[in-house]
Scaffold this active site. Structure first.
Site, PDB file in Angstrom:
ATOM      1  N   LYS A 129       0.862  -1.187   0.000  1.00 30.43           N
ATOM      2  CA  LYS A 129       0.000   0.000   0.000  1.00 30.43           C
ATOM      3  C   LYS A 129       0.895   1.232   0.000  1.00 30.43           C
ATOM      4  O   LYS A 129       2.049   1.159   0.434  1.00 30.43           O
ATOM      5  CB  LYS A 129      -0.867   0.000   1.263  1.00 30.43           C
ATOM      6  CG  LYS A 129      -2.080   0.894   1.191  1.00 30.43           C
ATOM      7  CD  LYS A 129      -3.264   0.234   0.506  1.00 30.43           C
ATOM      8  CE  LYS A 129      -4.393   1.221   0.310  1.00 30.43           C
ATOM      9  NZ  LYS A 129      -5.609   0.571  -0.211  1.00 30.43           N
ATOM     10  N   ASP A 169      -7.059   4.518  -4.388  1.00 30.88           N
ATOM     11  CA  ASP A 169      -7.694   4.395  -3.060  1.00 30.88           C
ATOM     12  C   ASP A 169      -8.281   5.786  -2.795  1.00 30.88           C
ATOM     13  O   ASP A 169      -8.507   6.548  -3.754  1.00 30.88           O
ATOM     14  CB  ASP A 169      -6.659   3.975  -2.003  1.00 30.88           C
ATOM     15  CG  ASP A 169      -7.301   3.610  -0.650  1.00 30.88           C
ATOM     16  OD1 ASP A 169      -7.815   2.492  -0.518  1.00 30.88           O
ATOM     17  OD2 ASP A 169      -7.302   4.450   0.283  1.00 30.88           O
TER      18      ASP A 169
HETATM   19  P1  NDP Z   1     -12.873   8.067  -2.476  1.00 28.56           P
HETATM   20  O1  NDP Z   1     -11.797   9.061  -2.281  1.00 28.56           O
HETATM   21  O2  NDP Z   1     -13.439   7.856  -3.818  1.00 28.56           O
HETATM   22  O3  NDP Z   1     -14.087   8.371  -1.492  1.00 28.56           O
HETATM   23  C1  NDP Z   1     -13.918   8.424  -0.111  1.00 28.56           C
HETATM   24  C2  NDP Z   1     -15.245   8.817   0.520  1.00 28.56           C
HETATM   25  O4  NDP Z   1     -15.127   8.707   1.931  1.00 28.56           O
HETATM   26  C3  NDP Z   1     -15.633  10.258   0.222  1.00 28.56           C
HETATM   27  O5  NDP Z   1     -17.015  10.382   0.261  1.00 28.56           O
HETATM   28  C4  NDP Z   1     -14.980  11.006   1.395  1.00 28.56           C
HETATM   29  O6  NDP Z   1     -15.582  12.251   1.680  1.00 28.56           O
HETATM   30  C5  NDP Z   1     -15.221  10.019   2.530  1.00 28.56           C
HETATM   31  N1  NDP Z   1     -14.144  10.178   3.521  1.00 28.56           N
HETATM   32  C6  NDP Z   1     -12.824   9.955   3.330  1.00 28.56           C
HETATM   33  N2  NDP Z   1     -12.140  10.224   4.434  1.00 28.56           N
HETATM   34  C7  NDP Z   1     -13.049  10.642   5.332  1.00 28.56           C
HETATM   35  C8  NDP Z   1     -12.974  11.063   6.669  1.00 28.56           C
HETATM   36  N3  NDP Z   1     -11.805  11.131   7.326  1.00 28.56           N
HETATM   37  N4  NDP Z   1     -14.133  11.390   7.296  1.00 28.56           N
HETATM   38  C9  NDP Z   1     -15.327  11.311   6.652  1.00 28.56           C
HETATM   39  N5  NDP Z   1     -15.449  10.924   5.369  1.00 28.56           N
HETATM   40  C10 NDP Z   1     -14.341  10.597   4.740  1.00 28.56           C
HETATM   41  O7  NDP Z   1     -12.266   6.693  -1.891  1.00 28.56           O
HETATM   42  P2  NDP Z   1     -12.768   5.208  -2.128  1.00 28.56           P
HETATM   43  O8  NDP Z   1     -14.239   5.169  -2.287  1.00 28.56           O
HETATM   44  O9  NDP Z   1     -11.895   4.612  -3.143  1.00 28.56           O
HETATM   45  O10 NDP Z   1     -12.370   4.525  -0.735  1.00 28.56           O
HETATM   46  C11 NDP Z   1     -13.253   4.458   0.385  1.00 28.56           C
HETATM   47  C12 NDP Z   1     -12.792   3.356   1.327  1.00 28.56           C
HETATM   48  O11 NDP Z   1     -12.795   2.101   0.624  1.00 28.56           O
HETATM   49  C13 NDP Z   1     -11.378   3.507   1.880  1.00 28.56           C
HETATM   50  O12 NDP Z   1     -11.335   2.964   3.186  1.00 28.56           O
HETATM   51  C14 NDP Z   1     -10.555   2.638   0.950  1.00 28.56           C
HETATM   52  O13 NDP Z   1      -9.355   2.188   1.563  1.00 28.56           O
HETATM   53  C15 NDP Z   1     -11.519   1.479   0.740  1.00 28.56           C
HETATM   54  N6  NDP Z   1     -11.281   0.660  -0.439  1.00 28.56           N
HETATM   55  C16 NDP Z   1     -11.224   1.220  -1.695  1.00 28.56           C
HETATM   56  C17 NDP Z   1     -11.033   0.419  -2.796  1.00 28.56           C
HETATM   57  C18 NDP Z   1     -11.089   0.954  -4.185  1.00 28.56           C
HETATM   58  O14 NDP Z   1     -11.067   0.137  -5.110  1.00 28.56           O
HETATM   59  N7  NDP Z   1     -11.186   2.243  -4.390  1.00 28.56           N
HETATM   60  C19 NDP Z   1     -10.792  -1.022  -2.644  1.00 28.56           C
HETATM   61  C20 NDP Z   1     -10.962  -1.521  -1.316  1.00 28.56           C
HETATM   62  C21 NDP Z   1     -11.167  -0.688  -0.259  1.00 28.56           C
HETATM   63  P3  NDP Z   1     -14.845  13.595   1.189  1.00 28.56           P
HETATM   64  O15 NDP Z   1     -14.933  13.564  -0.308  1.00 28.56           O
HETATM   65  O16 NDP Z   1     -15.621  14.674   1.820  1.00 28.56           O
HETATM   66  O17 NDP Z   1     -13.427  13.487   1.693  1.00 28.56           O
END
Ligand code: NDP
Length: 448
Positions: A129, A169
């Site tokens: 990662k 991510d």
């Molecule tokens: P994105 O950046 O596309 O979206 C993240 C979302 O979570 C946004 O809505 C963001 O809001 C919110 N968010 C992030 N950090 C915070 C925080 N500290 N407090 C509140 N809201 C938060 O990321 P992904 O959808 O790709 O990833 C989301 C999760 O899924 C993560 O844990 C990631 O590790 C996991 N994941 C992702 C994969 C992938 O293929 N993308 C695969 C497996 C797991 P805002 O825009 O306001 O920051």
């Protein structure tokens, strides 16, 4: 305390001392070690040759300076990370996160989880990662490009199709992968498709990769529901977040008959009693890159919530899809009190240890992230297969492969939990099933 318990607690105490100030890493390791005690009681040879200590120590940890020039001509300096945790069963594989909260401990927790997740997919990928404390919010396209180019200028020496294959991510989507790939191609002087996944379709990307984590989460949850005589039909579902994982989880859950009654971002949460208008959500988040308030302004019947928590709403199924530790013990208790019966994690480690304890005590069926969100990395591995064979599969075929992989993961996790005397405990099932394949490979390959 049994001999095994004493041994494991000794490993853990030493790990705390060697990795001070990394609470997320401690949390991820503690959960896995708790499950591994059960394996070690039955198969003590897994403690031989320092296996557990080696498993908890990354093979390599890279930290580097990322200098770049902003639109005002000022020099900005961020910190880049890549933790290459374990390559026993394949090249390191795992996403890059760009978020101001990123530090070494967070990347280590994510890399550690990734080892077991990747193993569960059944595909030949090791765990890694990376990322940076760079905050993409409010940055222009040109700033994002310059940052990505600087980041890759260092990272490129450490990655490769057979070495380490990053992906997206939080904060890293198709746009960032494009800039990163462009700089890699320039520095390496070759078009090496297999070096990154999540690429655009015109240059080596795979259909379904964008949808994969969210769809995969819905497929995994569907299996869990079926196992307990239920389905998505008519169920109220909360999905936190509104990024890549959340959007496609919402889309598939609604296709499967559920109603998504709330989603969120870091600015607010949104109540959507009649379900989510997915096309509008994609437009707001993926195209216009705006906050959730913009969705509420344009979709009648939806309500913006600035107070309380998304987990206060009554639901049947909760799918946390935003970030780590976003659902604590008190919130898990509220979910249980309000009748929630299923939780499955789209994000990595969104439930605190206390929340998982509540799920166990209150009989909530729980799909941990390392199993439930493995669809993203699994489809990345399918992208690597297509790159290696210079082929491009159809949407239907790739989606079917994803579906089969998620169903297999569920069956493997459920079977392993039962085999080790903890039927229905998918945390234990996922940790043990993911561990055994990697451990067998590490034992076969000697002390390295
Ligand atoms: P994105 O950046 O596309 O979206 C993240 C979302 O979570 C946004 O809505 C963001 O809001 C919110 N968010 C992030 N950090 C915070 C925080 N500290 N407090 C509140 N809201 C938060 O990321 P992904 O959808 O790709 O990833 C989301 C999760 O899924 C993560 O844990 C990631 O590790 C996991 N994941 C992702 C994969 C992938 O293929 N993308 C695969 C497996 C797991 P805002 O825009 O306001 O920051």
């Amino acid at each position: 305390m049994s001999n095994i318990e004493a041994q494991v607690s000794d490993y853990y105490n030493k790990l705390l001392l060697r990795n001070a100030g990394e609470p997320e890493f401690h949390q991820a390791v503690a959960e896995v070690l708790d499950s591994l005690k059960i394996v070690l009681e039955k198969d003590p040879h897994y403690a031989d040759y320092g296996l557990i200590q080696r498993l908890c120590e990354p093979e390599r940890q890279l930290m580097f300076r990322v200098p770049w020039v902003d639109d005002q001509g000022e020099v900005q300096v961020n910190r880049g990370f890549r933790v290459q945790f374990n390559s026993a069963i394949g090249p390191y594989k795992g996403g890059l996160r760009f978020h101001p909260s990123v530090n070494l401990g967070i990347i280590k927790f994510l890399g550690f989880e990734q080892i077991f997740k990747n193993s569960l997919t059944g595909l030949p990928i090791g765990g890694g990662k990376g990322g940076s404390d760079f905050d993409p919010k409010g940055r222009s396209d040109a700033e994002i490009m310059r940052f990505c180019q600087s980041f890759m200028t260092e990272l490129h020496r450490h990655i490769g199709e057979y070495r380490d294959v990053p992906a997206g991510d939080i904060g890293v989507g198709g746009r960032e992968i494009g800039y990163l790939f462009g700089q890699y191609r320039r520095l390496a002087n070759q078009h090496e498709s297999g070096v990154l996944t999540g690429k655009g379709l015109a240059w080596g990307g795979s259909l379904v990769r964008t949808e994969a984590t969210g769809y995969g989460l819905a497929y995994f949850t569907k299996e869990m529901l079926t196992e307990h005589g239920e389905s998505f039909e008519g169920k109220k579902v909360i999905v936190s977040g509104s990024g890549n994982v959340a959007i496609y989880a919402i889309e598939k859950v609604q296709e499967l008959g559920g109603t998504v009654i709330a989603f969120s971002d870091s600015s607010a949460w949104v109540e959507t009693p009649n379900g989510v208008d997915v096309a509008k959500l994609k437009e707001v988040k993926e195209v216009r890159r705006e906050r959730v308030a913009a969705y509420v302004n344009e979709v009648p019947g939806s309500k913006l919530r600035l107070e309380g928590s998304i987990w206060d709403l009554a639901c049947d199924i909760a799918l946390p899809c935003a970030t780590q530790n976003e659902l604590n013990g008190a919130q898990a208790t509220t979910l249980a009190d309000n009748g929630c019966k299923f939780v499955a994690e789209g994000a990595n480690m969104p439930s605190t240890a206390e929340a998982i304890e509540v799920y166990r005590e209150r009989g909530i069926h729980f799909g941990p992230g390392k199993a439930a969100n493995a669809g993203g990395v699994a489809t990345s591995a399918l992208e690597m297969q297509q790159n290696a064979s210079r082929d491009a599969w159809s949407f239907e075929y790739t989606d079917q492969r994803l579906h089969d992989i998620m169903a297999n993961i569920f069956r493997n996790v459920a079977k392993t939990a039962k085999e080790y005397g903890h039927e229905g405990d998918y945390v234990i099932g996922a940790n043990i099933a993911g561990f055994k394949k990697v451990a067998d490979a590490m034992l076969a390959q000697g002390v390295i």
